[in-house]
Design an enzyme around this catalytic site. Structure first.
Site: not given
Length: 407
Positions: A122, A195
């Site tokens: 991200y 994640d």
């Protein structure tokens, strides 16, 4: 009389105890951390807004153990227990954003130490690692393609302390073998963080494959309704939990009781939403892969995905995220995105509504151009979070927008 009734209620409740933690996913999502209110019997966890809690004597709390809202809150605690149960974890910690969860985990590493991160992550994570943790805190980072576990071994140094994995990655949907990486990392006493935002606890359980910490941006699938910013961590190791709990309180980036309530409510429907997301995404991926104006589609559920077999082995489903490349250049990408009528051109993902974005100009604009090029984040790349609208409407919207693209 009230006290007697309460005792009888609690006694009856105990006699009818159901083993929630060993039940199915949806049962855990609905019932874990959700004990009826001991005073009223309310079946929904109350939103406790109080910032402070009376003590019975100096330093002697009431049975709940609450002192101050930043340190602990009953609504937040219920949400933390709910997430932990869904991830198969003993402990959960909630935060005001996924970024705060990332920052808090990063404080496990000291100045001069080293972190190995998946190369495709991200944009906000990459930005924090490079421009804050590295520049301001002195932590060194190596961004490595962990789709090949051997690359991890080559990157480990005597100063390495932590391995950060996104799988599938954002936005290229690369998949890392959590079990293989965890075994290699643990052989060097490294902490493994995954994640799990893109898959949610419903489709993937990183702790089951050896990860030490799993984190989520709850703004995405866990909440699922585009109305909460938050993050969460789940783990089993008590020592790590105590360190992170101290950091949670000391850094102070905790969610409000109302946000905790909204996320808790969203998580209760995660299973049915994820099933709908995946069902729609499979059809969208097949539609796009067959379209003459689409150059390439990346979706773990497609046999064309280079790690399709790993996805089948590691995940219980393929999720609702699709990345695809249009034919043409930035002009064609803009034309397509500007002509969508149902899908919302917006950052974020994991919501009931279909969201679509242009990573190079939006979520990953902070990633240096050279790194974007290396990762394949080109001007023709589009990331789509497939919602749970009627599939016929989603496909019709994509079709009419693609019709505007003149090659």
């Amino acid at each position: 009389m009230g006290g007697t009734f309460q005792n009888l209620t609690m006694s009856a409740h105990n006699k009818k105890h159901f083993d929630v933690l060993n039940s199915g996913f949806s049962t855990r999502a609905i019932h874990a951390g959700q004990a009826p209110d001991s005073h009223s019997g309310a079946v929904i966890v109350p939103i406790t807004l109080s910032t402070t809690f009376q003590q019975q004597s100096p330093g002697v709390t009431f049975p709940g153990g609450f002192e101050y809202g930043r340190s602990g809150n009953p609504t937040r605690e219920a949400f933390e227990a709910q997430v932990a149960a869904c991830e198969g974890a003993k402990y959960g910690l909630a935060f005001a954003s996924g970024s705060v969860a990332t920052v808090t985990i990063s404080h496990l590493v000291r100045s001069g130490e080293h972190v190995i991160s998946m190369d495709d992550v991200y944009g906000g994570t990459q930005r924090y690692f490079n421009r804050v943790a590295s520049e301001l805190m002195g932590v060194r980072f190596s961004f490595v393609d962990l789709t090949d576990p051997n690359n991890l071994t080559a990157a480990i140094t005597p100063e390495t302390k932590l391995v950060w994995i996104e799988t599938p990655t954002n936005p290229m949907l690369k998949i890392a073998d959590i079990e293989a990486i965890s075994k290699l990392a643990h052989a060097h006493n490294l902490i493994v963080v995954v994640d799990n935002t893109f898959m949610s606890p419903y489709f993937q359980s990183p702790l089951q494959y050896g990860a030490d910490i799993v984190m989520h941006s709850i703004s995405k699938y866990i909440n699922g309704h585009t109305d909460v910013i938050g993050g969460v961590i789940a783990l089993n190791d008590q020592t790590l939990y105590q360190r992170l709990k101290f950091l949670q309180n000391s850094i102070g980036g905790t969610p409000s009781p109302f946000d905790s309530y909204l996320a808790m409510r969203g998580l209760k429907t995660l299973a049915v939403r994820m099933q709908a997301h995946e069902k729609n995404a499979n059809q969208v991926a097949e539609f796009l892969e067959a379209h003459p104006k689409v150059d390439k589609v990346i979706y773990p559920g497609l046999p064309s995905h280079p790690q399709h077999e790993l996805a089948k082995r590691q995940m219980r489903g393929f999720g609702g995220m699709i990345t695809f490349f249009l034919k043409g250049d930035i002009t064609h990408s803009r034309t397509f995105l500007e002509n969508l009528r149902l899908a919302k051109l917006a950052e974020s993902l994991g919501a009931v509504e279909t969201l679509i974005e242009h990573p190079a100009l939006m979520t990953h604009a902070s990633v240096p151009p050279a790194m974007r090029a290396q990762l394949g984040i080109s001007d023709s790349l589009v990331r789509m979070s497939v919602g749970i609208e009627d599939i016929s409407d989603i496909l019709a919207d994509l079709s009419q927008a693609l019709n505007h693209v003149a090659l």
